[in-house]
Design an enzyme around this catalytic site. Sequence first.
Site, short mmCIF file in Angstrom:
data_model
loop_
_atom_site.label_atom_id
_atom_site.label_comp_id
_atom_site.label_asym_id
_atom_site.label_seq_id
_atom_site.Cartn_x
_atom_site.Cartn_y
_atom_site.Cartn_z
N HIS A 204 0.86 -1.20 0.00
CA HIS A 204 0.00 0.00 0.00
C HIS A 204 0.89 1.24 0.00
O HIS A 204 2.10 1.17 0.15
CB HIS A 204 -0.87 0.03 1.26
CG HIS A 204 -1.97 -0.97 1.29
ND1 HIS A 204 -3.29 -0.61 1.24
CD2 HIS A 204 -1.95 -2.33 1.35
CE1 HIS A 204 -4.05 -1.70 1.29
NE2 HIS A 204 -3.26 -2.76 1.35
N TYR B 139 -3.93 3.01 13.21
CA TYR B 139 -5.25 3.22 13.80
C TYR B 139 -5.94 1.86 13.76
O TYR B 139 -5.50 0.95 13.06
CB TYR B 139 -6.07 4.27 13.05
CG TYR B 139 -5.92 4.25 11.55
CD1 TYR B 139 -6.26 3.13 10.78
CD2 TYR B 139 -5.44 5.37 10.86
CE1 TYR B 139 -6.13 3.13 9.41
CE2 TYR B 139 -5.31 5.36 9.47
CZ TYR B 139 -5.65 4.26 8.76
OH TYR B 139 -5.51 4.24 7.40
N GLU C 236 3.35 0.11 3.96
CA GLU C 236 2.94 1.41 3.42
C GLU C 236 4.18 2.07 2.84
O GLU C 236 5.05 2.54 3.58
CB GLU C 236 2.34 2.29 4.52
CG GLU C 236 1.05 1.74 5.13
CD GLU C 236 -0.19 2.02 4.28
OE1 GLU C 236 -0.07 2.71 3.23
OE2 GLU C 236 -1.28 1.55 4.68
#
Length: 425
Positions: free
Chosen positions: A310, A362, A385
Amino acid sequence: MTSSLLSLLALLLVQPLVLFAWQDYKDFKVYELKPQGVEDLNLIRKWSKEKPLWDFLGQKRNESSLKVMIPPEEVDCLVETFSRYHIEHRVLIEDLAPLVQSQREENLKKKLLIQMPQIDVLAAFYTHSEINDYLDSLPQRFPKRVQVKQFGWSYERRALKVLTITNGDGKGNKPVILIDGTVHAREWISPSMALYIIQQLLDNYAENQELLEDYDWVIMPVVNADGYEYTHTDSRYWRKTRRPTNNPECVGTDINRNFGYEWGHDEGSSSDPCEDIYRGESPFDQPESQVLRDVMLHYRGRLNFYLSLHSYGNYFLLPWGYTSDFPDHYQDMMSVADAGAKAIVHSTNGIYSYGSTYYVLYPTSGDTADFALGVVNATVAMTMELPAAGFMGFDPWVSHIERLVTESWVGVRAMAAEVIRRYPA
Ligand SMILES: *[C@@H]1O[C@H](CO)[C@@H](O)[C@H](O)[C@H]1NC(C)=O
Ligand SMILES: *[C@@H]1O[C@H](CO)[C@@H](O)[C@H](O)[C@H]1NC(C)=O
Ligand SMILES: [Zn+2]
């Protein structure tokens, strides 16, 4: 006539049509916000639910700065609201249109120079169909080493393909490193990274053969094929799938909240189809999620490393996302992340944070890594990420690709080597 001249002509012919469909982001603005403390963050979380047209980016825990992209008609309301709640804000981008348009033109121009189905990963971003054509061309070049398999279809009937790479020694049932890309449509560096990994294992085999001696690699460059195509043809910052929802105003589900392990918690996903983290009506109600699930389950018992690519934020995110508890073997997974982070910092000074998704980023529920660990029993499951680039973080220029993928490969390679070392076949 050369084929690039032909494609130039073709491009000129289709251009008006393409431009017609293309969302130009005319007068869309991007604001930077500086929330102070938990109350501000809670307000922002509330607005991101109530205001589907306010696209907040980079909402992690204790974020000191984040961005919001909004259409022109929302500007007054947004500024008024932020001022009322004393949230520090400033305009970062006055008009997104020329920026998006210039990137789009750059990419189309670069591609005229490339002889498809071959692709030069560093020279352009490719569409889903170009990537499929490239995958389909590989068995001819590497007949003993690759296999292309179609595991299913997207909602709009695009073929979802998966590439298996081996060293060609004919041994079956080796442990597997499974990598997917483009679960989220707008994260364009993700498919580029998947393609770069493929080329490292095939074209650059001499330098990487130890990674294939006892392990096979399975790579699915584009999971969210419809959403990804839509970012090329229509809306550059689209994230979700393209299947309609029960709300006629809002399309698409977040595949990374649609997986069937601890699916449906309100902390970490949304039941509102207008939100970017909409989880769907039920787990796996998106065909693309079903296909990725089937790929994972196909390798059950052999899945030693699941890695989902991602962007953005420089994180290695481990399970769990749905709870603050840590899974068994968390420290083993941390050691793998640690190997990746150290390799990157030594090579480029790039800094990655790592730990459980719940803590580092989160809460998320129904994400692919939780499923890979919780249901498929992957030995190591991780979301990576990649770094931000471009105006919004998701939109690197072509000239950024090389820096991003070469740095990320250092990390992926080190983590794969660590998995292979810790879990020998
Ligand atoms: C975030 O901030 C809160 C309150 O300031 C603090 O209690 C919490 O530990 C912080 N979390 C992280 C991950 O830094
Ligand atoms: C994962 O492990 C559990 C507990 O051992 C087992 O019940 C389950 O069938 C395994 N999952 C798969 C996909 O093999
Ligand atoms: Zn993502």
